[in-house]
Write a protein that holds these residues in place. Structure first.
Motif, PDB file in Angstrom:
ATOM      1  N   LYS A   6       0.839  -1.190   0.000  1.00 23.33           N
ATOM      2  CA  LYS A   6       0.000   0.000   0.000  1.00 23.33           C
ATOM      3  C   LYS A   6       0.878   1.245   0.000  1.00 23.33           C
ATOM      4  O   LYS A   6       1.811   1.364   0.776  1.00 23.33           O
ATOM      5  N   ARG A   7       0.554   2.136  -0.933  1.00 26.89           N
ATOM      6  CA  ARG A   7       1.320   3.384  -1.044  1.00 26.89           C
ATOM      7  C   ARG A   7       0.879   4.330   0.067  1.00 26.89           C
ATOM      8  O   ARG A   7      -0.299   4.580   0.248  1.00 26.89           O
ATOM      9  N   GLY A   8       1.826   4.848   0.782  1.00 27.84           N
ATOM     10  CA  GLY A   8       1.513   5.799   1.828  1.00 27.84           C
ATOM     11  C   GLY A   8       1.157   7.160   1.247  1.00 27.84           C
ATOM     12  O   GLY A   8       1.714   7.568   0.231  1.00 27.84           O
ATOM     13  N   LYS A   9       0.212   7.808   1.845  1.00 29.32           N
ATOM     14  CA  LYS A   9      -0.186   9.138   1.402  1.00 29.32           C
ATOM     15  C   LYS A   9       0.162  10.150   2.478  1.00 29.32           C
ATOM     16  O   LYS A   9       0.237   9.826   3.650  1.00 29.32           O
ATOM     17  N   LEU A  10       0.337  11.373   2.033  1.00 33.99           N
ATOM     18  CA  LEU A  10       0.570  12.456   2.983  1.00 33.99           C
ATOM     19  C   LEU A  10      -0.728  12.749   3.735  1.00 33.99           C
ATOM     20  O   LEU A  10      -1.814  12.594   3.182  1.00 33.99           O
ATOM     21  N   ALA A  15      -2.264  19.195   2.036  1.00 36.76           N
ATOM     22  CA  ALA A  15      -2.926  19.511   0.767  1.00 36.76           C
ATOM     23  C   ALA A  15      -2.762  20.987   0.399  1.00 36.76           C
ATOM     24  O   ALA A  15      -2.660  21.318  -0.785  1.00 36.76           O
ATOM     25  N   ALA A  16      -2.726  21.865   1.387  1.00 35.51           N
ATOM     26  CA  ALA A  16      -2.586  23.302   1.117  1.00 35.51           C
ATOM     27  C   ALA A  16      -1.223  23.642   0.512  1.00 35.51           C
ATOM     28  O   ALA A  16      -1.076  24.678  -0.131  1.00 35.51           O
ATOM     29  N   LEU A  23       0.387  22.278  -9.050  1.00 39.21           N
ATOM     30  CA  LEU A  23      -0.113  23.241 -10.028  1.00 39.21           C
ATOM     31  C   LEU A  23       1.022  24.083 -10.611  1.00 39.21           C
ATOM     32  O   LEU A  23       1.110  24.260 -11.827  1.00 39.21           O
ATOM     33  N   SER A  24       1.893  24.587  -9.759  1.00 40.99           N
ATOM     34  CA  SER A  24       2.992  25.426 -10.256  1.00 40.99           C
ATOM     35  C   SER A  24       3.967  24.627 -11.110  1.00 40.99           C
ATOM     36  O   SER A  24       4.466  25.128 -12.126  1.00 40.99           O
ATOM     37  N   LEU A  25       4.238  23.379 -10.750  1.00 38.40           N
ATOM     38  CA  LEU A  25       5.128  22.551 -11.555  1.00 38.40           C
ATOM     39  C   LEU A  25       4.549  22.321 -12.951  1.00 38.40           C
ATOM     40  O   LEU A  25       5.239  22.506 -13.959  1.00 38.40           O
ATOM     41  N   LEU A  26       3.289  21.928 -13.007  1.00 43.16           N
ATOM     42  CA  LEU A  26       2.673  21.633 -14.305  1.00 43.16           C
ATOM     43  C   LEU A  26       2.506  22.881 -15.162  1.00 43.16           C
ATOM     44  O   LEU A  26       2.819  22.870 -16.360  1.00 43.16           O
ATOM     45  N   MET A  27       2.008  23.953 -14.581  1.00 42.23           N
ATOM     46  CA  MET A  27       1.761  25.164 -15.358  1.00 42.23           C
ATOM     47  C   MET A  27       3.065  25.778 -15.877  1.00 42.23           C
ATOM     48  O   MET A  27       3.156  26.139 -17.042  1.00 42.23           O
ATOM     49  N   LEU A  65       1.924  31.438  -5.836  1.00 42.25           N
ATOM     50  CA  LEU A  65       0.695  30.677  -5.610  1.00 42.25           C
ATOM     51  C   LEU A  65       0.382  30.553  -4.119  1.00 42.25           C
ATOM     52  O   LEU A  65      -0.783  30.660  -3.717  1.00 42.25           O
ATOM     53  N   LEU A  66       1.394  30.314  -3.326  1.00 40.89           N
ATOM     54  CA  LEU A  66       1.155  30.211  -1.880  1.00 40.89           C
ATOM     55  C   LEU A  66       0.577  31.510  -1.321  1.00 40.89           C
ATOM     56  O   LEU A  66      -0.264  31.490  -0.423  1.00 40.89           O
TER      57      LEU A  66
END
Length: 85
Positions: A6-10, A15-16, A23-27, A65-66
């Motif tokens: 099972k992959r661990g999630k943050l 999320a904030a 978003l900033s990486l992709l854009m 963005l932050l």
């Protein structure tokens, strides 16, 4: 027998930070490529020039963005109705 790991999630509290990070990486990845390609045209050193432009644009985009995301959420809240719960 196969074992699935099972992959661990943050935790949700991250999320904030993770949302504007992704978003900033992709854009900046897409916009800097288009901008660099339009400015220089196709050429052999395009990848290195583009990655430099991408890194610089991301260094500006992520902190921006932050800072502006809370204001954007308020503006969207004024413009859109919240979903019924």
């Amino acid at each position: 027998m196969t074992t699935t790991r099972k992959r661990g999630k943050l935790p949700a509290r991250y999320a904030a930070i993770v949302s504007p990070l992704v978003l900033s990486l992709l854009m900046t990845f897409i916009v800097s490529f288009i901008s660099t390609l339009k400015s220089l045209g196709p050429q052999p050193n395009l990848p290195s020039v583009w990655l430099t432009a991408w890194g610089l644009s991301w260094l500006v985009a992520f902190p921006t963005l932050l800072l502006v995301l809370p204001a954007v959420r308020r503006i969207v809240g004024w413009l859109c109705e919240l979903p019924a719960r």
